[in-house]
Design a protein around this motif. Sequence first.
Motif, PDB file in Angstrom:
ATOM      1  N   PRO A 173       0.830  -1.209   0.000  1.00 34.58           N
ATOM      2  CA  PRO A 173       0.000   0.000   0.000  1.00 34.58           C
ATOM      3  C   PRO A 173       0.861   1.254   0.000  1.00 34.58           C
ATOM      4  CG  PRO A 173      -0.765  -1.573   1.646  1.00 34.58           C
ATOM      5  CD  PRO A 173       0.572  -2.063   1.159  1.00 34.58           C
ATOM      6  N   ALA A 174       0.278   2.347  -0.488  1.00 36.69           N
ATOM      7  CA  ALA A 174       0.996   3.617  -0.546  1.00 36.69           C
ATOM      8  C   ALA A 174       0.031   4.752  -0.229  1.00 36.69           C
ATOM      9  CB  ALA A 174       1.635   3.822  -1.919  1.00 36.69           C
ATOM     10  N   LEU A 175       0.595   5.836   0.265  1.00 34.92           N
ATOM     11  CA  LEU A 175      -0.203   7.029   0.547  1.00 34.92           C
ATOM     12  C   LEU A 175       0.661   8.246   0.298  1.00 34.92           C
ATOM     13  CD1 LEU A 175      -0.340   7.840   4.343  1.00 34.92           C
ATOM     14  CD2 LEU A 175       1.012   5.917   3.482  1.00 34.92           C
ATOM     15  N   LEU A 176      -0.002   9.378   0.147  1.00 33.96           N
ATOM     16  CA  LEU A 176       0.701  10.645  -0.010  1.00 33.96           C
ATOM     17  C   LEU A 176      -0.247  11.779   0.313  1.00 33.96           C
ATOM     18  CD1 LEU A 176      -0.333  12.089  -2.919  1.00 33.96           C
ATOM     19  CD2 LEU A 176       1.012  10.211  -3.855  1.00 33.96           C
ATOM     20  N   PHE A 177       0.349  12.933   0.611  1.00 37.15           N
ATOM     21  CA  PHE A 177      -0.411  14.148   0.877  1.00 37.15           C
ATOM     22  C   PHE A 177      -0.019  15.169  -0.176  1.00 37.15           C
ATOM     23  CE2 PHE A 177      -0.474  11.822   4.793  1.00 37.15           C
ATOM     24  CZ  PHE A 177      -1.734  12.074   5.319  1.00 37.15           C
ATOM     25  N   ALA A 178      -0.989  15.573  -0.983  1.00 37.84           N
ATOM     26  CA  ALA A 178      -0.731  16.411  -2.146  1.00 37.84           C
ATOM     27  C   ALA A 178      -1.218  17.836  -1.922  1.00 37.84           C
ATOM     28  CB  ALA A 178      -1.419  15.823  -3.377  1.00 37.84           C
ATOM     29  N   ASN A 179      -0.599  18.776  -2.622  1.00 36.79           N
ATOM     30  CA  ASN A 179      -1.109  20.151  -2.588  1.00 36.79           C
ATOM     31  C   ASN A 179      -2.131  20.351  -3.702  1.00 36.79           C
ATOM     32  OD1 ASN A 179       0.264  21.175  -5.073  1.00 36.79           O
ATOM     33  ND2 ASN A 179       2.118  20.791  -3.880  1.00 36.79           N
ATOM     34  N   ASP A 180      -2.838  21.446  -3.640  1.00 30.65           N
ATOM     35  CA  ASP A 180      -3.969  21.671  -4.536  1.00 30.65           C
ATOM     36  C   ASP A 180      -3.587  21.711  -6.012  1.00 30.65           C
ATOM     37  OD1 ASP A 180      -5.640  21.778  -2.381  1.00 30.65           O
ATOM     38  OD2 ASP A 180      -5.733  23.963  -2.280  1.00 30.65           O
ATOM     39  N   SER A 181      -2.344  22.016  -6.325  1.00 29.81           N
ATOM     40  CA  SER A 181      -1.949  22.204  -7.724  1.00 29.81           C
ATOM     41  C   SER A 181      -1.760  20.898  -8.482  1.00 29.81           C
ATOM     42  CB  SER A 181      -0.655  23.023  -7.790  1.00 29.81           C
ATOM     43  OG  SER A 181       0.424  22.300  -7.208  1.00 29.81           O
ATOM     44  N   VAL A 182      -1.714  19.760  -7.770  1.00 35.62           N
ATOM     45  CA  VAL A 182      -1.416  18.484  -8.447  1.00 35.62           C
ATOM     46  C   VAL A 182      -2.442  17.403  -8.120  1.00 35.62           C
ATOM     47  CG1 VAL A 182       1.064  18.884  -8.708  1.00 35.62           C
ATOM     48  CG2 VAL A 182       0.200  17.928  -6.573  1.00 35.62           C
ATOM     49  N   LEU A 183      -3.650  17.801  -7.754  1.00 37.86           N
ATOM     50  CA  LEU A 183      -4.653  16.810  -7.355  1.00 37.86           C
ATOM     51  C   LEU A 183      -5.052  15.894  -8.501  1.00 37.86           C
ATOM     52  CD1 LEU A 183      -6.960  18.929  -5.010  1.00 37.86           C
ATOM     53  CD2 LEU A 183      -4.982  17.498  -4.418  1.00 37.86           C
ATOM     54  N   ALA A 184      -4.902  16.348  -9.745  1.00 41.57           N
ATOM     55  CA  ALA A 184      -5.278  15.522 -10.893  1.00 41.57           C
ATOM     56  C   ALA A 184      -4.148  14.588 -11.332  1.00 41.57           C
ATOM     57  CB  ALA A 184      -5.680  16.416 -12.064  1.00 41.57           C
ATOM     58  N   PHE A 185      -2.962  14.753 -10.748  1.00 42.52           N
ATOM     59  CA  PHE A 185      -1.798  13.982 -11.183  1.00 42.52           C
ATOM     60  C   PHE A 185      -1.807  12.571 -10.636  1.00 42.52           C
ATOM     61  CE2 PHE A 185       2.780  12.890 -10.397  1.00 42.52           C
ATOM     62  CZ  PHE A 185       3.199  12.800 -11.725  1.00 42.52           C
ATOM     63  N   TYR A 186      -2.115  12.394  -9.357  1.00 44.65           N
ATOM     64  CA  TYR A 186      -1.923  11.105  -8.696  1.00 44.65           C
ATOM     65  C   TYR A 186      -2.938  10.029  -9.077  1.00 44.65           C
ATOM     66  CZ  TYR A 186       1.563  13.682  -6.149  1.00 44.65           C
ATOM     67  OH  TYR A 186       2.669  14.432  -5.843  1.00 44.65           O
ATOM     68  N   PRO A 187      -4.184  10.361  -9.421  1.00 46.23           N
ATOM     69  CA  PRO A 187      -5.083   9.282  -9.871  1.00 46.23           C
ATOM     70  C   PRO A 187      -4.568   8.525 -11.091  1.00 46.23           C
ATOM     71  CG  PRO A 187      -6.361  11.202  -9.242  1.00 46.23           C
ATOM     72  CD  PRO A 187      -4.909  11.626  -9.214  1.00 46.23           C
ATOM     73  N   ARG A 222      -3.375   4.359  -2.189  1.00 43.91           N
ATOM     74  CA  ARG A 222      -3.230   3.353  -3.255  1.00 43.91           C
ATOM     75  C   ARG A 222      -3.089   1.999  -2.581  1.00 43.91           C
ATOM     76  NH1 ARG A 222       1.012   0.911  -6.518  1.00 43.91           N
ATOM     77  NH2 ARG A 222       0.474   0.916  -8.752  1.00 43.91           N
ATOM     78  N   GLY A 223      -3.973   1.071  -2.943  1.00 48.69           N
ATOM     79  CA  GLY A 223      -3.923  -0.249  -2.335  1.00 48.69           C
ATOM     80  C   GLY A 223      -4.464  -0.286  -0.930  1.00 48.69           C
ATOM     81  N   LEU A 224      -5.196   0.748  -0.524  1.00 49.16           N
ATOM     82  CA  LEU A 224      -5.841   0.814   0.786  1.00 49.16           C
ATOM     83  C   LEU A 224      -7.290   1.227   0.602  1.00 49.16           C
ATOM     84  CD1 LEU A 224      -3.271   2.611   3.127  1.00 49.16           C
ATOM     85  CD2 LEU A 224      -4.146   0.292   3.399  1.00 49.16           C
ATOM     86  N   ASP A 225      -8.206   0.488   1.189  1.00 49.65           N
ATOM     87  CA  ASP A 225      -9.625   0.802   1.098  1.00 49.65           C
ATOM     88  C   ASP A 225      -9.946   1.921   2.087  1.00 49.65           C
ATOM     89  OD1 ASP A 225     -12.354   0.918   1.009  1.00 49.65           O
ATOM     90  OD2 ASP A 225     -12.685  -1.191   1.504  1.00 49.65           O
ATOM     91  N   PRO A 226     -10.381   3.097   1.612  1.00 45.77           N
ATOM     92  CA  PRO A 226     -10.679   4.203   2.527  1.00 45.77           C
ATOM     93  C   PRO A 226     -11.713   3.852   3.589  1.00 45.77           C
ATOM     94  CG  PRO A 226     -10.603   4.992   0.260  1.00 45.77           C
ATOM     95  CD  PRO A 226     -10.558   3.490   0.211  1.00 45.77           C
ATOM     96  N   GLY A 277      -3.111   5.258  -9.873  1.00 44.40           N
ATOM     97  CA  GLY A 277      -3.909   4.381  -9.024  1.00 44.40           C
ATOM     98  C   GLY A 277      -4.199   4.922  -7.646  1.00 44.40           C
ATOM     99  N   PHE A 278      -3.849   6.172  -7.361  1.00 47.24           N
ATOM    100  CA  PHE A 278      -4.163   6.787  -6.072  1.00 47.24           C
ATOM    101  C   PHE A 278      -5.566   7.375  -6.102  1.00 47.24           C
ATOM    102  CE2 PHE A 278       0.441   6.719  -5.946  1.00 47.24           C
ATOM    103  CZ  PHE A 278       0.739   6.529  -4.600  1.00 47.24           C
ATOM    104  N   ALA A 279      -6.272   7.246  -4.990  1.00 51.64           N
ATOM    105  CA  ALA A 279      -7.625   7.788  -4.877  1.00 51.64           C
ATOM    106  C   ALA A 279      -7.686   8.720  -3.671  1.00 51.64           C
ATOM    107  CB  ALA A 279      -8.653   6.677  -4.718  1.00 51.64           C
ATOM    108  N   PRO A 280      -8.398   9.845  -3.789  1.00 54.80           N
ATOM    109  CA  PRO A 280      -8.484  10.768  -2.648  1.00 54.80           C
ATOM    110  C   PRO A 280      -9.270  10.169  -1.493  1.00 54.80           C
ATOM    111  CG  PRO A 280      -9.949  11.454  -4.421  1.00 54.80           C
ATOM    112  CD  PRO A 280      -9.138  10.323  -4.972  1.00 54.80           C
ATOM    113  N   ALA A 281      -8.897  10.546  -0.289  1.00 55.71           N
ATOM    114  CA  ALA A 281      -9.577  10.076   0.922  1.00 55.71           C
ATOM    115  C   ALA A 281      -9.687  11.262   1.888  1.00 55.71           C
ATOM    116  CB  ALA A 281      -8.810   8.932   1.580  1.00 55.71           C
ATOM    117  N   PRO A 282     -10.861  11.482   2.455  1.00 52.50           N
ATOM    118  CA  PRO A 282     -11.034  12.647   3.338  1.00 52.50           C
ATOM    119  C   PRO A 282     -10.318  12.474   4.665  1.00 52.50           C
ATOM    120  CG  PRO A 282     -13.008  11.287   3.348  1.00 52.50           C
ATOM    121  CD  PRO A 282     -12.103  10.701   2.305  1.00 52.50           C
ATOM    122  N   GLN A 283      -9.940  13.601   5.238  1.00 58.96           N
ATOM    123  CA  GLN A 283      -9.384  13.660   6.573  1.00 58.96           C
ATOM    124  C   GLN A 283     -10.186  14.673   7.386  1.00 58.96           C
ATOM    125  OE1 GLN A 283      -5.847  11.854   7.685  1.00 58.96           O
ATOM    126  NE2 GLN A 283      -7.623  10.844   6.838  1.00 58.96           N
ATOM    127  N   ALA A 284     -10.210  14.483   8.695  1.00 59.20           N
ATOM    128  CA  ALA A 284     -11.032  15.327   9.555  1.00 59.20           C
ATOM    129  C   ALA A 284     -10.166  16.097  10.545  1.00 59.20           C
ATOM    130  CB  ALA A 284     -12.053  14.480  10.316  1.00 59.20           C
TER     131      ALA A 284
END
Length: 293
Positions: A111-125, A274-278, A128-135
């Motif tokens: 599995p993999a994860l990352l924290f992206a800035n607003d300018s590259v949100l379309a790059f990581y999908p 990526r590879g982790l079910d939100p 195989g990366f999918a966005p996941a909310p944080q609180a």
Amino acid sequence: MSSQPTLRILDHTDLALHPAYCDYVAQVFSQADFRRWCEWDQWAPGYRAYSLFEDGRVVANASTMRQRLIVGGEEIVAFQFGAVGCLPERRGRGLARRAMQAALAECGDAPALLFANDSVLAFYPRFGFAPAPQALFEAPHAVEPAPRRAPQLDLADPTVRARFLALAARAAPTGGRFASRDYGRVATWYAANGFAAPLFELDPDTWVFAREEDGVLEIEDVVAAAPSQAALAAALPRLIERPVRALRFGFDPEQLWPQARASGPDEDAGLFLRGLDPSRLGPHSRFPVLART
């Protein structure tokens, strides 16, 4: 100038190439710097940079940090990505994509994860990366300061840093939904750059990053061998100089302060998985801010 930059995989042993990597980070990320972190000898075997070199310069990169994640109460090995990008004058040539592909190939099916800035949100999908909310988590809690504040420590001191890393290596995770273990060298990066909250030693086995502002005590992280709500509650007066009315947490406090509630989405997190079910993270989670690369 060569037409095909050369891929080099940098680790903690490539001391001669670390300055080129640091120069790249400073040019691509205006608020990030690796120089002092490297001077502190914090580049450990778990951190690798997949760097594209051209004429002695790093022109694109994707780095990975091996991490022990806690996901839904289970400990798993995963890789967190960071410092992904390309020099401004070399963009549009697929170099960052090439660095990402090289890093992902080394990660395999982990599995993999990352924290992206607003300018590259379309790059990581694309990888195989999918966005996941944080609180964000807060709790009303009135606290009066104690007569004497807990000792404040400075991670610039090598002796303090060694003690901190030893404690972080055996510290319990702050939560079970979405957390991490043994991320002391990530936390030292924040301290080296002046981003971490002040660090207090409550006792040899309990250190807390915390700051107070406008009547709110932000508990950024608790690094402890056996963290407990009772111990934290008793220690709060020693972390403040003025009365506070509420607590804010830099991690998911579902175990350490269960009465805390999600106060809204963390709009700045930009978490991708990526590879982790939100759904394994539950409806609300917060990966520790000092564990984010």
